[in-house]
Design a protein around this motif. Structure first.
Motif, PDB file in Angstrom:
ATOM      1  N   PRO A 107     -30.666 -30.573 -12.933  1.00 25.22           N
ATOM      2  CA  PRO A 107     -30.216 -29.512 -12.023  1.00 25.22           C
ATOM      3  C   PRO A 107     -31.200 -29.197 -10.905  1.00 25.22           C
ATOM      4  N   THR A 108     -32.487 -29.521 -11.097  1.00 27.68           N
ATOM      5  CA  THR A 108     -33.495 -29.174 -10.104  1.00 27.68           C
ATOM      6  C   THR A 108     -33.722 -30.259  -9.065  1.00 27.68           C
ATOM      7  N   GLU A 221     -17.487 -31.765 -22.387  1.00 23.56           N
ATOM      8  CA  GLU A 221     -18.378 -32.182 -23.463  1.00 23.56           C
ATOM      9  C   GLU A 221     -19.781 -31.619 -23.250  1.00 23.56           C
ATOM     10  N   MET A 222     -20.255 -31.645 -21.997  1.00 20.81           N
ATOM     11  CA  MET A 222     -21.575 -31.094 -21.698  1.00 20.81           C
ATOM     12  C   MET A 222     -21.620 -29.607 -22.005  1.00 20.81           C
ATOM     13  N   ALA A 223     -20.576 -28.889 -21.596  1.00 21.22           N
ATOM     14  CA  ALA A 223     -20.526 -27.452 -21.857  1.00 21.22           C
ATOM     15  C   ALA A 223     -20.474 -27.177 -23.356  1.00 21.22           C
ATOM     16  N   ALA A 224     -19.726 -28.001 -24.094  1.00 20.93           N
ATOM     17  CA  ALA A 224     -19.619 -27.824 -25.543  1.00 20.93           C
ATOM     18  C   ALA A 224     -20.954 -28.060 -26.237  1.00 20.93           C
ATOM     19  N   ARG A 225     -21.806 -28.886 -25.636  1.00 16.94           N
ATOM     20  CA  ARG A 225     -23.129 -29.156 -26.190  1.00 16.94           C
ATOM     21  C   ARG A 225     -24.126 -28.050 -25.870  1.00 16.94           C
ATOM     22  N   GLY A 226     -23.705 -27.080 -25.064  1.00 17.28           N
ATOM     23  CA  GLY A 226     -24.614 -26.021 -24.662  1.00 17.28           C
ATOM     24  C   GLY A 226     -25.376 -26.334 -23.391  1.00 17.28           C
ATOM     25  N   GLN A 227     -25.063 -27.465 -22.729  1.00 17.97           N
ATOM     26  CA  GLN A 227     -25.748 -27.859 -21.491  1.00 17.97           C
ATOM     27  C   GLN A 227     -24.976 -27.309 -20.296  1.00 17.97           C
ATOM     28  N   THR A 228     -24.843 -25.981 -20.276  1.00 18.10           N
ATOM     29  CA  THR A 228     -24.026 -25.319 -19.265  1.00 18.10           C
ATOM     30  C   THR A 228     -24.603 -25.480 -17.872  1.00 18.10           C
ATOM     31  N   VAL A 229     -25.919 -25.319 -17.730  1.00 17.82           N
ATOM     32  CA  VAL A 229     -26.554 -25.419 -16.412  1.00 17.82           C
ATOM     33  C   VAL A 229     -26.359 -26.808 -15.823  1.00 17.82           C
ATOM     34  N   ALA A 230     -26.554 -27.838 -16.649  1.00 16.34           N
ATOM     35  CA  ALA A 230     -26.363 -29.210 -16.173  1.00 16.34           C
ATOM     36  C   ALA A 230     -24.904 -29.463 -15.811  1.00 16.34           C
ATOM     37  N   ALA A 231     -23.967 -28.906 -16.593  1.00 13.68           N
ATOM     38  CA  ALA A 231     -22.544 -29.079 -16.299  1.00 13.68           C
ATOM     39  C   ALA A 231     -22.167 -28.406 -14.974  1.00 13.68           C
ATOM     40  N   ILE A 232     -22.702 -27.215 -14.731  1.00  7.79           N
ATOM     41  CA  ILE A 232     -22.422 -26.513 -13.471  1.00  7.79           C
ATOM     42  C   ILE A 232     -22.991 -27.289 -12.297  1.00  7.79           C
ATOM     43  N   SER A 242     -18.817 -24.104  -4.669  1.00  4.21           N
ATOM     44  CA  SER A 242     -19.934 -23.164  -4.675  1.00  4.21           C
ATOM     45  C   SER A 242     -20.445 -22.961  -6.093  1.00  4.21           C
ATOM     46  N   LEU A 243     -21.593 -22.296  -6.197  1.00  2.75           N
ATOM     47  CA  LEU A 243     -22.158 -22.022  -7.515  1.00  2.75           C
ATOM     48  C   LEU A 243     -21.216 -21.159  -8.350  1.00  2.75           C
ATOM     49  N   ALA A 244     -20.631 -20.134  -7.719  1.00  3.15           N
ATOM     50  CA  ALA A 244     -19.723 -19.241  -8.444  1.00  3.15           C
ATOM     51  C   ALA A 244     -18.481 -19.983  -8.920  1.00  3.15           C
ATOM     52  N   ASP A 245     -17.915 -20.836  -8.056  1.00  2.00           N
ATOM     53  CA  ASP A 245     -16.716 -21.588  -8.425  1.00  2.00           C
ATOM     54  C   ASP A 245     -17.022 -22.608  -9.526  1.00  2.00           C
ATOM     55  N   ALA A 246     -18.206 -23.256  -9.436  1.00  3.50           N
ATOM     56  CA  ALA A 246     -18.582 -24.234 -10.461  1.00  3.50           C
ATOM     57  C   ALA A 246     -18.772 -23.555 -11.810  1.00  3.50           C
ATOM     58  N   LYS A 247     -19.409 -22.381 -11.800  1.00  2.00           N
ATOM     59  CA  LYS A 247     -19.607 -21.637 -13.053  1.00  2.00           C
ATOM     60  C   LYS A 247     -18.270 -21.216 -13.649  1.00  2.00           C
ATOM     61  N   LYS A 248     -17.363 -20.749 -12.795  1.00  2.00           N
ATOM     62  CA  LYS A 248     -16.037 -20.350 -13.275  1.00  2.00           C
ATOM     63  C   LYS A 248     -15.296 -21.542 -13.875  1.00  2.00           C
ATOM     64  N   MET A 249     -15.441 -22.708 -13.234  1.00  2.00           N
ATOM     65  CA  MET A 249     -14.775 -23.915 -13.721  1.00  2.00           C
ATOM     66  C   MET A 249     -15.307 -24.322 -15.097  1.00  2.00           C
ATOM     67  N   VAL A 250     -16.631 -24.345 -15.239  1.00  2.00           N
ATOM     68  CA  VAL A 250     -17.243 -24.764 -16.497  1.00  2.00           C
ATOM     69  C   VAL A 250     -16.954 -23.754 -17.605  1.00  2.00           C
ATOM     70  N   ASP A 251     -17.009 -22.459 -17.280  1.00  3.84           N
ATOM     71  CA  ASP A 251     -16.670 -21.435 -18.276  1.00  3.84           C
ATOM     72  C   ASP A 251     -15.236 -21.594 -18.757  1.00  3.84           C
ATOM     73  N   GLY A 252     -14.331 -21.916 -17.817  1.00 11.52           N
ATOM     74  CA  GLY A 252     -12.938 -22.154 -18.190  1.00 11.52           C
ATOM     75  C   GLY A 252     -12.768 -23.360 -19.085  1.00 11.52           C
ATOM     76  N   MET A 253     -13.543 -24.432 -18.797  1.00 13.72           N
ATOM     77  CA  MET A 253     -13.489 -25.632 -19.633  1.00 13.72           C
ATOM     78  C   MET A 253     -13.999 -25.335 -21.032  1.00 13.72           C
ATOM     79  N   ARG A 254     -15.061 -24.523 -21.119  1.00 12.83           N
ATOM     80  CA  ARG A 254     -15.603 -24.193 -22.422  1.00 12.83           C
ATOM     81  C   ARG A 254     -14.618 -23.351 -23.218  1.00 12.83           C
ATOM     82  N   ALA A 255     -13.972 -22.415 -22.549  1.00 13.34           N
ATOM     83  CA  ALA A 255     -12.966 -21.572 -23.217  1.00 13.34           C
ATOM     84  C   ALA A 255     -11.783 -22.420 -23.673  1.00 13.34           C
TER      85      ALA A 255
END
Length: 260
Positions: A107-108, A221-232, A242-255
Motif C-alpha cells: 500500500p505504501t 479473499e484479501m479482505a477475508a484474510r484481514g488484509q483490508t488495507v492492501a485490498a483497498i 477514491s479512497l472512500a469509494d474503495a473502502k466502501k467497496m471492500v467493506d461491502g465485499m467483506r459483508a
C-alpha cells in the motif's frame, strides 16, 4: 516477552533521544524522539493485549481441544459472547501443517509488493461443522464497540481472524503463537492422523490481467484474510476510485462474504 522487550527498548530509545536533544542541543532528537513516541502509542494496544487473559488460541485436555476463534486484539468485545469451541478428538479426522506464501500489493509503494510467510494447522473434521461455520461468520459480522477515551468516543475492531473454514469440513488455525506447530501436532498424534506438511502460494499482485469478476473475488479473499488495507489499495489501482469509494467497496465485499 518479546513484545515487552520491544516496548521497553522503544521507551528507552525515546528517553535517550529526548535527553540527548536537551543536553547536547541537538534539535533532530526531538523529531526522532516524537516519532518513536508516536509509534509506541500506536502499538501500545498490541503489546498490552498480549498480557490479557484472553491471549490464548488452543488448549487441550483428555477429551479434545478448545479453540478460541476471537482475536486476542479484540479483547474489548463483550466477554460474555461465545468465542470458544470444543473439538473432541473423535471429531478430528486428521491434522497437518500448511506453509503459505502470500504476496500482496504494497500500500505504501505503487509498484512494489509485500510477502508474508504464514503457518497454519489444518484440521479435517469428521463431524458436522455447520454450527462452527455459523459461529465463525457471526464473529466476522461483530460490530466495533463504541468506547469513551480521553480524546473522545471511538470504536476499534481488528480484522484479525485466527480460525477460518477453508473447506466444507476443513478448519484452518493460523499459527503465530508459542509453542510452535511441531509441538502441537506431536501432542495431537496419539489421537488422530498427522499428515505430511504441504506448501502453497497465494498471489494477489497480478490482478490487472483478470476479469472484473475474478478481480473482485481476489479482493474479497484479501479482505477475508484481514488484509483490508492492501485490498483497498489494490481496488484504487484497479478501478481508479477514491479512497472512500474503495473502502466502501471492500467493506461491502467483506459483508457479502460473511452473508455467503
Amino acid at each position: 516477552m518479546r513484545a515487552l522487550v520491544v516496548a521497553l527498548a522503544a521507551y528507552g530509545g525515546t528517553v535517550a533521544l529526548f535527553f540527548h536533544a536537551y543536553t547536547a542541543k541537538w534539535p533532530p532528537g526531538y523529531f526522532f524522539g516524537s516519532f518513536l513516541l508516536l509509534f509506541e502509542l500506536l502499538t501500545l494496544r498490541m503489546v498490552t493485549a498480549r498480557f490479557h487473559p484472553s491471549n490464548w488460541l488452543v488448549r487441550m485436555n483428555e477429551t479434545g481441544i478448545y479453540l478460541q476463534y476471537r482475536s486476542y486484539l479484540n479483547y474489548e468485545l463483550p466477554a460474555e459472547e461465545a468465542t470458544v469451541v470444543l473439538l473432541p478428538f473423535g471429531e478430528i479426522a486428521s491434522a497437518r501443517l500448511v506453509k503459505e506464501r502470500v504476496e500482496t500489493p504494497d500500500p505504501t509503494k505503487p509498484s512494489a509488493t509485500q510477502t508474508q510467510y504464514l503457518r497454519y494447522v489444518e484440521l479435517e473434521l469428521a463431524g458436522d461443522p455447520a454450527a462452527l461455520a455459523q459461529a465463525l461468520q457471526a464473529e466476522r459480522a461483530e460490530p466495533a464497540p463504541l468506547q469513551k477515551r480521553w480524546y473522545g468516543t471511538s470504536s476499534t475492531l481488528y480484522q484479525d481472524y485466527p480460525v477460518t473454514m477453508s473447506g466444507a469440513k476443513t478448519l484452518r488455525i493460523r499459527w503465530d503463537v508459542v509453542p510452535g506447530t511441531g509441538k502441537f501436532l506431536e501432542a495431537l498424534r496419539p489421537y488422530t492422523v498427522i499428515g505430511e506438511p504441504v506448501s502453497s502460494r497465494q498471489d494477489f499482485t497480478h490482478l490487472r490481467s483478470l476479469s472484473r469478476e475474478e478481480q473482485e473475488k481476489k479482493l474479497r479473499e484479501m479482505a477475508a484474510r484481514g488484509q483490508t488495507v492492501a485490498a483497498i489499495s489494490a481496488a484504487r489501482r484497479l478501478f481508479g476510485c477514491s479512497l472512500a469509494d474503495a473502502k466502501k467497496m471492500v467493506d461491502g465485499m467483506r459483508a457479502d462474504g460473511v452473508q455467503r
